[in-house]
Design a protein around this motif. Structure first.
Motif, PDB file in Angstrom:
ATOM      1  N   VAL A   1       0.851  -1.184   0.000  1.00 56.86           N
ATOM      2  CA  VAL A   1       0.000   0.000   0.000  1.00 56.86           C
ATOM      3  C   VAL A   1       0.887   1.234   0.000  1.00 56.86           C
ATOM      4  O   VAL A   1       1.953   1.238   0.607  1.00 56.86           O
ATOM      5  CB  VAL A   1      -0.957   0.047   1.213  1.00 56.86           C
ATOM      6  CG1 VAL A   1      -1.976  -1.055   1.152  1.00 56.86           C
ATOM      7  CG2 VAL A   1      -0.213  -0.005   2.521  1.00 56.86           C
ATOM      8  N   ASP A   2       0.423   2.246  -0.683  1.00 56.89           N
ATOM      9  CA  ASP A   2       1.131   3.510  -0.618  1.00 56.89           C
ATOM     10  C   ASP A   2       0.432   4.386   0.421  1.00 56.89           C
ATOM     11  O   ASP A   2      -0.548   3.981   1.038  1.00 56.89           O
ATOM     12  CB  ASP A   2       1.210   4.190  -1.998  1.00 56.89           C
ATOM     13  CG  ASP A   2      -0.156   4.487  -2.590  1.00 56.89           C
ATOM     14  OD1 ASP A   2      -1.174   4.214  -1.925  1.00 56.89           O
ATOM     15  OD2 ASP A   2      -0.209   4.986  -3.719  1.00 56.89           O
TER      16      ASP A   2
ATOM     17  N   LYS B   1      -6.697   5.930   3.023  1.00 56.61           N
ATOM     18  CA  LYS B   1      -8.081   5.604   2.671  1.00 56.61           C
ATOM     19  C   LYS B   1      -8.589   4.434   3.513  1.00 56.61           C
ATOM     20  O   LYS B   1      -9.721   4.446   3.985  1.00 56.61           O
ATOM     21  CB  LYS B   1      -8.197   5.275   1.182  1.00 56.61           C
ATOM     22  CG  LYS B   1      -8.178   6.500   0.296  1.00 56.61           C
ATOM     23  CD  LYS B   1      -8.332   6.143  -1.163  1.00 56.61           C
ATOM     24  CE  LYS B   1      -8.300   7.389  -2.034  1.00 56.61           C
ATOM     25  NZ  LYS B   1      -8.408   7.069  -3.466  1.00 56.61           N
ATOM     26  N   GLN B   2      -7.741   3.422   3.694  1.00 57.07           N
ATOM     27  CA  GLN B   2      -8.131   2.287   4.525  1.00 57.07           C
ATOM     28  C   GLN B   2      -8.351   2.727   5.975  1.00 57.07           C
ATOM     29  O   GLN B   2      -9.314   2.315   6.616  1.00 57.07           O
ATOM     30  CB  GLN B   2      -7.065   1.189   4.476  1.00 57.07           C
ATOM     31  CG  GLN B   2      -7.005   0.456   3.167  1.00 57.07           C
ATOM     32  CD  GLN B   2      -5.839  -0.529   3.096  1.00 57.07           C
ATOM     33  OE1 GLN B   2      -4.950  -0.529   3.941  1.00 57.07           O
ATOM     34  NE2 GLN B   2      -5.855  -1.366   2.069  1.00 57.07           N
ATOM     35  N   SER B   3      -7.461   3.565   6.476  1.00 56.37           N
ATOM     36  CA  SER B   3      -7.595   4.058   7.848  1.00 56.37           C
ATOM     37  C   SER B   3      -8.872   4.874   8.013  1.00 56.37           C
ATOM     38  O   SER B   3      -9.596   4.722   9.004  1.00 56.37           O
ATOM     39  CB  SER B   3      -6.388   4.906   8.230  1.00 56.37           C
ATOM     40  OG  SER B   3      -5.216   4.144   8.199  1.00 56.37           O
ATOM     41  N   ILE B   4      -9.142   5.730   7.042  1.00 57.29           N
ATOM     42  CA  ILE B   4     -10.355   6.554   7.103  1.00 57.29           C
ATOM     43  C   ILE B   4     -11.590   5.666   7.041  1.00 57.29           C
ATOM     44  O   ILE B   4     -12.565   5.884   7.768  1.00 57.29           O
ATOM     45  CB  ILE B   4     -10.347   7.603   5.967  1.00 57.29           C
ATOM     46  CG1 ILE B   4      -9.287   8.667   6.255  1.00 57.29           C
ATOM     47  CG2 ILE B   4     -11.710   8.254   5.808  1.00 57.29           C
ATOM     48  CD1 ILE B   4      -9.000   9.600   5.095  1.00 57.29           C
ATOM     49  N   GLY B   5     -11.553   4.642   6.194  1.00 54.80           N
ATOM     50  CA  GLY B   5     -12.676   3.709   6.109  1.00 54.80           C
ATOM     51  C   GLY B   5     -12.937   3.014   7.435  1.00 54.80           C
ATOM     52  O   GLY B   5     -14.090   2.871   7.859  1.00 54.80           O
TER      53      GLY B   5
END
Length: 171
Positions: free
Chosen positions: A84-85, A91-95
């Motif tokens: 992951v960049d 985005k994953q953390s925000i999700g």
């Protein structure tokens, strides 16, 4: 004894930053050695200091080259499968945070409904006029869910009582 959570922020003091870097670097090297030994996997580390032109590698230059060449020999899909960049990671953390927020909102909503029911039970007052149509629909659904749970528990108790009577055990 539990450790305090470390605030992740740039350490402004030069000496403290160098000491922390050295300690963390040694800890990472130790962990890589442990995971490699305990799990039987190939691992390597390349650590480059900002002010030091010398790059530190573990386990050795040839070991690092071996791991990197093995990695590069994998198909492109396998290389990138779990990479992951910064953007994808954020985005994953925000999700994840949004999911936690959604769950928290649901819990809060259930608590609000429970408080309304408790208030009604204690005072026999219900002010439905102050609630919106959406609130009333949520309230109705919440009551229906609770009634289903109560009916299910009552059925379980009835079945349990019938089994006890059938076994000759008195009620």
């Amino acid at each position: 004894m539990a450790r305090n959570k470390v605030k992740l922020a740039y350490i402004t003091g030069d000496s403290k930053r160098r000491i922390t870097f050295r300690k963390r670097k040694n800890g990472i090297m130790k962990k890589i050695n442990e995971i490699s030994t305990l799990c039987g996997v190939e691992a390597c580390a390349i650590i480059s200091e900002q002010n030091n032109p010398r790059v530190e590698v573990w386990p050795s230059d040839s070991g690092v080259r071996s791991v990197i060449s093995r990695f590069r020999s994998l198909p492109g899909y396998e290389q990138c499968k779990k990479m992951v960049d910064q953007e994808v990671f954020l985005k994953q953390s925000i999700g994840k945070v949004y999911e936690q927020l959604k769950k928290q909102r649901e819990e809060t909503r259930k608590m609000e409904m429970t408080n309304i029911i408790d208030h009604y039970i204690q005072t026999i007052e219900f002010n439905g006029n102050s609630m919106s149509k959406s609130d009333l629909n949520d309230f109705s659904s919440f009551i229906d869910e609770n009634l289903k749970e109560v009916n299910l528990k009552m059925k379980e108790m009835t079945i349990k009582d019938q089994k006890e009577v059938g076994n000759g055990v008195g009620l």
